[in-house]
Design a protein around this motif. Sequence first.
Motif: not given
Length: 354
Positions: A164, A191, A195
């Motif tokens: 992130g 991700l 995130t």
Amino acid sequence: MNDGTPVLEIRNLKKYFSQSTSVLDTLLRRRQDMIQAVDGVSLTLHENESHGVIGESGCGKSTLLKTLIGLHEPTEGQILFHGRDVSEFGRSDWKEFRSNVQIIFQDPFNALDPKMTVKETLLESLKIHGMDDRERRVEQVLKRVELQPPEKYVDRFPRQLSGGEKQRVSIARALIVEPDLILADEPVSMLDVSTQAAILNLLSDLMEDVGASMLYISHDLSTVSYICQEINVMYLGRIIERAPTQELLDNPRHPYAQALINAIPIPDPHHGRERTTLEGAPRDPIGLDQGCRFRDRCGKRMDICEQMPAFVEVEDGVETACHLYYDHEEHVPASDAMPDESMTNTADVATRND
């Protein structure tokens, strides 16, 4: 000053690739069919608007983005930036264009140079574009992407950042030169879910704060619908439906768009609904004919689907390319001719990636 001119306008954009040929094909002068990666895309993006392009892997959305940024030469069509045709740009125009149009890549783990610190990564963009007051800009942009305090991050290398945090640095790199347009290439797909939500919230807030426009591409309709005001559904190189986000979610017209909506997961184990029954896979994008690209997978297929459907407005702000929604005597389908021999000679050697 906003005079109503679109930030970005795409007119019938096409990007075809030639196939790799064998020695025998070359000797016999066999002409290979073209790979029609992007095939007649048109859209308009105004100041402070965010539009999404969604579709399955291989539909051409990443090729579209690479063509817009100048990594691919268009086969046909126009790209206008603030009303100017980019095909007429000189060297100084391209430098200004690349300052005003920034891209956020899909993979935050490979988007950053592992040998450069966060500060060096951000300063590089400022140096390239000759921008002053660099220390202050670096500090401000790190605060803006919520990497605080800035002094905690400026001397870190990518290996010292989480996924992130890497993506936040990528976003900071795009924002630090104050662009008019951001091209986002599936920026949260790699991700984790928590995130993803944080990055999407960040992008949404930044669009309001900095006044930039954004073209966001993804295969995940749930993320696109969260951040975009309008969605373009893409299938085998063509936009087959365009509508305001909530309208598309509530009432998709095209059978493919309906299948995409029905496939969105609902976070309720007790919710019952009919499963999506879309079968088969997209056709090979080589030498495609004039017909509807989706007809082989469509449960509503008709004889007329062997012809290209017109892209028509079925309701205010809602357009779709489907024979179910218009009087065929009033619409003449657009030509879908293949590029001529001169285009074939200058086309890029193919990559099959979308």
